[in-house]
Design an enzyme around this catalytic site. Structure first.
Site, PDB file in Angstrom:
ATOM      1  N   LEU A  52       9.349 -20.883  -6.472  1.00 15.24           N
ATOM      2  CA  LEU A  52       8.766 -19.961  -5.749  1.00 15.24           C
ATOM      3  C   LEU A  52       7.197 -20.038  -6.324  1.00 15.24           C
ATOM      4  CD1 LEU A  52       8.177 -17.671  -3.588  1.00 15.24           C
ATOM      5  CD2 LEU A  52       8.744 -16.018  -5.324  1.00 15.24           C
ATOM      6  N   GLY A  93      -0.082   5.790  -4.216  1.00 19.35           N
ATOM      7  CA  GLY A  93      -0.696   7.117  -4.568  1.00 19.35           C
ATOM      8  C   GLY A  93       0.162   7.937  -3.728  1.00 19.35           C
ATOM      9  N   GLU A 150       1.229 -13.765  11.864  1.00 17.37           N
ATOM     10  CA  GLU A 150       1.976 -12.619  12.438  1.00 17.37           C
ATOM     11  C   GLU A 150       1.871 -11.405  11.442  1.00 17.37           C
ATOM     12  OE1 GLU A 150       3.452 -12.713  15.183  1.00 17.37           O
ATOM     13  OE2 GLU A 150       2.701 -15.064  15.575  1.00 17.37           O
ATOM     14  N   HIS A 163       2.084   3.809  -9.076  1.00 16.23           N
ATOM     15  CA  HIS A 163       1.688   2.291  -9.416  1.00 16.23           C
ATOM     16  C   HIS A 163       3.146   1.794 -10.134  1.00 16.23           C
ATOM     17  CE1 HIS A 163      -1.887   2.754  -7.480  1.00 16.23           C
ATOM     18  NE2 HIS A 163      -2.618   3.600  -8.506  1.00 16.23           N
ATOM     19  N   ASP A 168       0.936  -1.123   0.029  1.00 13.25           N
ATOM     20  CA  ASP A 168       0.063  -0.037   0.242  1.00 13.25           C
ATOM     21  C   ASP A 168       0.928   1.189  -0.016  1.00 13.25           C
ATOM     22  OD1 ASP A 168      -2.462   1.442   0.032  1.00 13.25           O
ATOM     23  OD2 ASP A 168      -2.786   1.109   2.328  1.00 13.25           O
ATOM     24  N   ARG A 224      -5.110  -2.142   8.932  1.00 14.53           N
ATOM     25  CA  ARG A 224      -6.287  -2.825   8.836  1.00 14.53           C
ATOM     26  C   ARG A 224      -5.896  -4.117   7.717  1.00 14.53           C
ATOM     27  NH1 ARG A 224      -7.311   2.597   7.058  1.00 14.53           N
ATOM     28  NH2 ARG A 224      -6.692   2.887   4.762  1.00 14.53           N
ATOM     29  N   SER A 260      -8.202  -5.238  -5.150  1.00 16.01           N
ATOM     30  CA  SER A 260      -9.177  -5.864  -4.418  1.00 16.01           C
ATOM     31  C   SER A 260     -10.518  -5.540  -4.917  1.00 16.01           C
ATOM     32  CB  SER A 260      -9.160  -5.011  -2.939  1.00 16.01           C
ATOM     33  OG  SER A 260      -9.786  -3.788  -3.135  1.00 16.01           O
ATOM     34  N   THR A 261     -11.558  -6.080  -4.526  1.00 18.07           N
ATOM     35  CA  THR A 261     -13.083  -6.169  -5.150  1.00 18.07           C
ATOM     36  C   THR A 261     -13.459  -4.540  -4.797  1.00 18.07           C
ATOM     37  OG1 THR A 261     -13.725  -6.932  -3.060  1.00 18.07           O
ATOM     38  CG2 THR A 261     -13.630  -8.317  -4.909  1.00 18.07           C
ATOM     39  N   ARG A 272       2.384  -5.398   5.670  1.00 13.07           N
ATOM     40  CA  ARG A 272       1.550  -4.226   5.234  1.00 13.07           C
ATOM     41  C   ARG A 272       2.301  -2.796   5.227  1.00 13.07           C
ATOM     42  NH1 ARG A 272      -4.876  -2.485   4.818  1.00 13.07           N
ATOM     43  NH2 ARG A 272      -4.496  -0.676   3.438  1.00 13.07           N
ATOM     44  N   TRP A 303       3.152   8.161  -2.238  1.00 16.11           N
ATOM     45  CA  TRP A 303       4.454   8.119  -2.769  1.00 16.11           C
ATOM     46  C   TRP A 303       4.551   9.220  -4.002  1.00 16.11           C
ATOM     47  CZ3 TRP A 303       7.042   7.353  -7.178  1.00 16.11           C
ATOM     48  CH2 TRP A 303       8.433   7.349  -6.945  1.00 16.11           C
ATOM     49  N   ARG A 317      -0.450   9.611  -9.616  1.00 22.68           N
ATOM     50  CA  ARG A 317      -0.808   8.611  -8.830  1.00 22.68           C
ATOM     51  C   ARG A 317      -0.176   7.341  -9.621  1.00 22.68           C
ATOM     52  NH1 ARG A 317      -3.846   7.842  -4.627  1.00 22.68           N
ATOM     53  NH2 ARG A 317      -4.478   5.821  -5.097  1.00 22.68           N
TER      54      ARG A 317
END
Ligand code: IPE
Ligand code: IPE
Ligand code: MG
Length: 256
Positions: free
Chosen positions: A136, A27, A212, A41, A24, A199, A70-71, A193, A29, A37
């Site tokens: 990986l 934008g 964790e 990205h 996250d 959140r 995300s949705t 995060r 940054w 923005r």
């Protein structure tokens, strides 16, 4: 300590099998630098590529998941959504060869069929091209929502029940898990995060039960391998009790 020494130290400790990332702050940054923005990205995508390459070469992490779209991200302006979709298409299309070369297996979780057609096609092609790779496992959460995932699993189970193939008593955690998008993938051991938000933003609601969390104020386009090592070092010092009692505590209670 330089990066190589730090890496060696981390390699000697316990390495999480599955690391999940909410990258996250793209934008912010860009905003901090007076840029659009989309520049954030672009830079964020480069950081993700660097990190994937670093992990696949240097660390025995088996699964790496990125929360890519995300949705709820559909609610962004059309132009930004379109840009993100084309960035993803380019990342997998033009540079997908890098994945093959590094023996990386690509997978997606989320409603891939509801992505724009060209993006969905490249996603499926990349899954097929890399299916036999043994290194990986790179998992991208695309058009992913944790609540939608739980509902879609529940729908599949209800239809089994309606066909007389499942009873309430037979429903177990394992069976439920096997109907999630992450079927066959172990729960994340570590969730990173960036950008300081505390959140989960509808990410892996079922799978994060005992993960964790490691949160950094750093914005995603500034996240480098050295910061991953910082997160792993912190992870190695944690005491994962899974609801039990840690060993040190047991000893002191017994007077040993
Ligand atoms: C994360 O950065 C990337 C995606 C959600 C695709 P953001 O775009 O959310 O950046 P901020 O949070 O607005 O700074
Ligand atoms: C989470 O970031 C989703 C992704 C990184 C893809 P968001 O920027 O969309 O989440 P909120 O709005 O801060 O909760
Ligand atoms: Mg954000």
């Amino acid at each position: 300590m330089n990066l190589e020494d730090r890496l060696e130290e981390i390699q000697r400790g316990v390495i999480p099998e599955h690391v999940a990332i909410i990258p996250d702050g793209n934008g912010r940054w860009a905003h901090n630098r007076g840029l659009e923005r989309k520049e954030g990205h672009k830079r964020g995508t480069e950081r993700a590529e660097d990190l994937i390459e670093f992990i696949s070469k240097e660390l025995p992490i088996k699964y790496l998941t990125f929360y890519t779209f995300s949705t709820e991200n559909w609610s962004r302006p059309d132009e930004e959504v379109e840009f993100l979709m084309s960035l993803l298409k380019d990342l997998l299309g033009e540079r997908g060869m890098k994945l093959l070369k590094n023996n990386i297996r690509f997978r997606a979780i989320g409603k891939v069929d509801e992505l724009p057609e060209r993006t969905a096609r490249v996603v499926k092609e990349t899954i097929n091209h890399t299916a036999d790779n043994k290194g990986l496992e790179l998992i991208m959460a695309l058009n992913y929502g944790g609540r939608q995932e739980i509902i879609s699993a529940t729908r599949k189970l209800i239809s089994l029940a309606e066909d007389g193939e499942l009873s309430g008593e037979e429903l177990s955690e394992e069976l439920f898990q096997s109907h999630l998008f992450t079927s066959g993938i172990p729960d994340p051991d570590l969730l990173i995060r960036t950008s300081g938000e505390r959140r989960v933003s509808n990410f892996m609601l079922w799978q994060l039960a005992y993960t964790e969390f490691w949160i950094t104020n750093r914005l995603w386009p500034g996240f480098k391998p050295e910061h991953l090592l910082e997160a792993l070092g912190d992870f190695q010092r944690r005491d994962r009790r899974f609801g039990g009692v840690d060993k040190g505590n047991l000893l002191s209670e017994n007077g040993n």
